[in-house]
Design a protein around this motif. Sequence first.
Motif, PDB file in Angstrom:
ATOM      1  N   LEU A 142      -5.425  10.626  10.026  1.00 54.58           N
ATOM      2  CA  LEU A 142      -4.897   9.940   8.854  1.00 54.58           C
ATOM      3  C   LEU A 142      -3.757  10.732   8.227  1.00 54.58           C
ATOM      4  O   LEU A 142      -3.743  11.960   8.249  1.00 54.58           O
ATOM      5  N   THR A 143      -2.816  10.012   7.657  1.00 53.09           N
ATOM      6  CA  THR A 143      -1.705  10.649   6.944  1.00 53.09           C
ATOM      7  C   THR A 143      -1.708  10.176   5.498  1.00 53.09           C
ATOM      8  O   THR A 143      -1.926   8.992   5.214  1.00 53.09           O
ATOM      9  N   LEU A 144      -1.476  11.115   4.586  1.00 48.73           N
ATOM     10  CA  LEU A 144      -1.407  10.808   3.158  1.00 48.73           C
ATOM     11  C   LEU A 144       0.042  10.548   2.784  1.00 48.73           C
ATOM     12  O   LEU A 144       0.919  11.370   3.056  1.00 48.73           O
ATOM     13  N   ARG A 145       0.278   9.403   2.147  1.00 54.45           N
ATOM     14  CA  ARG A 145       1.637   9.059   1.734  1.00 54.45           C
ATOM     15  C   ARG A 145       1.643   8.666   0.268  1.00 54.45           C
ATOM     16  O   ARG A 145       0.770   7.918  -0.179  1.00 54.45           O
ATOM     17  N   PRO A 146       2.611   9.180  -0.496  1.00 50.53           N
ATOM     18  CA  PRO A 146       2.743   8.723  -1.881  1.00 50.53           C
ATOM     19  C   PRO A 146       3.264   7.297  -1.925  1.00 50.53           C
ATOM     20  O   PRO A 146       4.086   6.894  -1.097  1.00 50.53           O
ATOM     21  N   ILE A 147       2.762   6.529  -2.867  1.00 52.88           N
ATOM     22  CA  ILE A 147       3.225   5.166  -3.104  1.00 52.88           C
ATOM     23  C   ILE A 147       3.923   5.169  -4.461  1.00 52.88           C
ATOM     24  O   ILE A 147       3.320   5.537  -5.471  1.00 52.88           O
ATOM     25  N   ASP A 148       5.194   4.782  -4.481  1.00 51.00           N
ATOM     26  CA  ASP A 148       5.916   4.722  -5.751  1.00 51.00           C
ATOM     27  C   ASP A 148       6.795   3.493  -5.755  1.00 51.00           C
ATOM     28  O   ASP A 148       6.730   2.655  -4.849  1.00 51.00           O
ATOM     29  N   TRP A 149       7.627   3.399  -6.774  1.00 50.92           N
ATOM     30  CA  TRP A 149       8.417   2.183  -6.950  1.00 50.92           C
ATOM     31  C   TRP A 149       9.492   2.027  -5.877  1.00 50.92           C
ATOM     32  O   TRP A 149      10.083   0.968  -5.728  1.00 50.92           O
ATOM     33  N   THR A 150       9.761   3.092  -5.099  1.00 51.80           N
ATOM     34  CA  THR A 150      10.747   3.014  -4.015  1.00 51.80           C
ATOM     35  C   THR A 150      10.092   2.694  -2.670  1.00 51.80           C
ATOM     36  O   THR A 150      10.794   2.531  -1.673  1.00 51.80           O
ATOM     37  N   THR A 151       8.763   2.609  -2.620  1.00 53.07           N
ATOM     38  CA  THR A 151       8.054   2.248  -1.386  1.00 53.07           C
ATOM     39  C   THR A 151       8.464   0.838  -0.959  1.00 53.07           C
ATOM     40  O   THR A 151       8.673  -0.035  -1.803  1.00 53.07           O
ATOM     41  N   PRO A 152       8.600   0.578   0.343  1.00 58.17           N
ATOM     42  CA  PRO A 152       8.992  -0.769   0.797  1.00 58.17           C
ATOM     43  C   PRO A 152       8.114  -1.870   0.206  1.00 58.17           C
ATOM     44  O   PRO A 152       6.904  -1.709   0.042  1.00 58.17           O
ATOM     45  N   ALA A 153       8.760  -2.983  -0.088  1.00 54.89           N
ATOM     46  CA  ALA A 153       8.078  -4.074  -0.793  1.00 54.89           C
ATOM     47  C   ALA A 153       6.890  -4.618  -0.011  1.00 54.89           C
ATOM     48  O   ALA A 153       5.893  -5.032  -0.608  1.00 54.89           O
ATOM     49  N   TYR A 154       6.971  -4.614   1.332  1.00 61.53           N
ATOM     50  CA  TYR A 154       5.862  -5.187   2.109  1.00 61.53           C
ATOM     51  C   TYR A 154       4.596  -4.342   1.973  1.00 61.53           C
ATOM     52  O   TYR A 154       3.485  -4.859   2.147  1.00 61.53           O
ATOM     53  N   PRO A 171       6.505   5.075 -14.036  1.00 64.45           N
ATOM     54  CA  PRO A 171       6.598   6.139 -15.047  1.00 64.45           C
ATOM     55  C   PRO A 171       6.340   7.534 -14.469  1.00 64.45           C
ATOM     56  O   PRO A 171       5.645   7.694 -13.460  1.00 64.45           O
ATOM     57  N   ALA A 172       6.876   8.534 -15.153  1.00 70.63           N
ATOM     58  CA  ALA A 172       6.750   9.921 -14.693  1.00 70.63           C
ATOM     59  C   ALA A 172       5.312  10.412 -14.729  1.00 70.63           C
ATOM     60  O   ALA A 172       4.957  11.354 -14.016  1.00 70.63           O
ATOM     61  N   ASP A 173       4.472   9.796 -15.554  1.00 75.33           N
ATOM     62  CA  ASP A 173       3.084  10.246 -15.677  1.00 75.33           C
ATOM     63  C   ASP A 173       2.118   9.390 -14.869  1.00 75.33           C
ATOM     64  O   ASP A 173       0.941   9.278 -15.190  1.00 75.33           O
ATOM     65  N   ARG A 174       2.625   8.771 -13.812  1.00 72.07           N
ATOM     66  CA  ARG A 174       1.778   7.963 -12.940  1.00 72.07           C
ATOM     67  C   ARG A 174       1.991   8.371 -11.486  1.00 72.07           C
ATOM     68  O   ARG A 174       3.089   8.719 -11.069  1.00 72.07           O
ATOM     69  N   ARG A 175       0.914   8.322 -10.707  1.00 70.27           N
ATOM     70  CA  ARG A 175       0.973   8.631  -9.285  1.00 70.27           C
ATOM     71  C   ARG A 175       0.069   7.655  -8.526  1.00 70.27           C
ATOM     72  O   ARG A 175      -0.883   7.113  -9.068  1.00 70.27           O
TER      73      ARG A 175
END
Length: 462
Positions: free
Chosen positions: A171-183, A209-213
């Motif tokens: 498994l690989t851990l990936r951050p999800i943020d507002w720049t993550t692909p829409a799909y 927001p900066a205080d969200r992950r």
Amino acid sequence: MSEASFFTDMLQSITDRGRQLLFSGARATQVAAKVDLQTLCEMLLSSRGEASGMALAAEILDRWGALESEGAQKFLLMLHEKFGPDTTKLDQAIDKYRADKSSAAIIALHQAAEPRRQELLRRLNHAPNGTAKLVRMRQQLLASKDQSAGYHALDADFTHLFGSWFNRGFLTLRPIDWTTPAYILEKIIKYEAVHEIAGWEELRRRLAPADRRCFAFFHPRLADEPLVFVEVALTRSVPRAIGDVLDEGREQINADEATTAVFYSISNCQDGLRGISFGNFLIKQVVEDLRRDLPGLKNFVTLSPVPGFARWLAKARPETLTALDDPNWPDDKKTAIAVERVLLPLAARYFLVERTPEGRPVDPVARFHLGNGARLERLNFLGDRSSKAMQQAHGLMVNYLYKLDDIVANHEALAQRGEVIASPAVKSLLNQNDESRSGGNGQQGSRPFAQIVNSTLGGGRK
């Protein structure tokens, strides 16, 4: 081109060549069309060629995918009835082991006891998108109303194989943020299982927001499908209510101002992987990553639902807490105070005393976090007033504390002694429960506990 895409294209190319070998020519195509799924499965098990094997696997999965519900159920039944262990070989292996308990005899016994469908599923996994299709196949199995021995045997095979294929090492851990692909973001909205995401604007408030992950585990054979994800709020204190986290009018802070990381939603995404644990690894790795990136973080806690509490309370105390029958009870301050005085001690008992027949905590979320080594830190009255939370837990939410130095000891206390490690505040609530039962003076009171509860709330059922 990504590594995953290259691998998928390579598999597809080999499969296409195999299909040309197997099914080329008008006569071969006609013969193939008449071969039933069971025969194709037998052909796959006896196949020795890589290309032909992948072509057969793809053909089987394509035909399975085209089946209606009844046909799909018959296919699963066929896997159980026709592709179990070879009983003749198993009997021979048992006799050999009884006569000679050597390592070779043990290996032969193990091989003979393995159902043939396990090897069949391994070979089906070689097809392009085979892993995803097998996950859907198990999802279909879990959705079946069949609870026969065959159902459980087949599910045990899926669980055994998936436990290896979805090992943490893959498994690989990936951050999800507002720049993550829409799909992928669309799937985060779809799979959110704890606090519904109403749309793109609400998702933006949780990710931008900066205080969200947000973090998710992915598998290389399901490259664009998150397996599980966790949403994290960075705060200055431990929240008591989900509104403190999700309120769009809340005060936002810079990440380096935060002292507390709050895991407020953990969602498993693939129904076909139910029972294959990822969340425990996810939380621990996210804690490590956050500690590395934000050394000012001192507390790692959850703000968790209690999905089994209302059901347990209704069964355990059917004649108590009648005020809960009024959906507007939280809006009446006097009633809410009376309910809190009774509900929290009962909740403490739910977590600290009640057990399943196997000796585990009765609440599924509690089993997860306490099994991970978290401490039961705080019970939050009316922490979530959404309709779902009121129905499942009368609004109760819980903070579990992940203190890295204590995780192993907490886990061992539960695993070895069945002991739930809890804060003094939670334990004191349990003591209030005991005092109510004994009339408050250490002696058994003259009134039943149900009567005490009802009188506290102003009467019983009419």
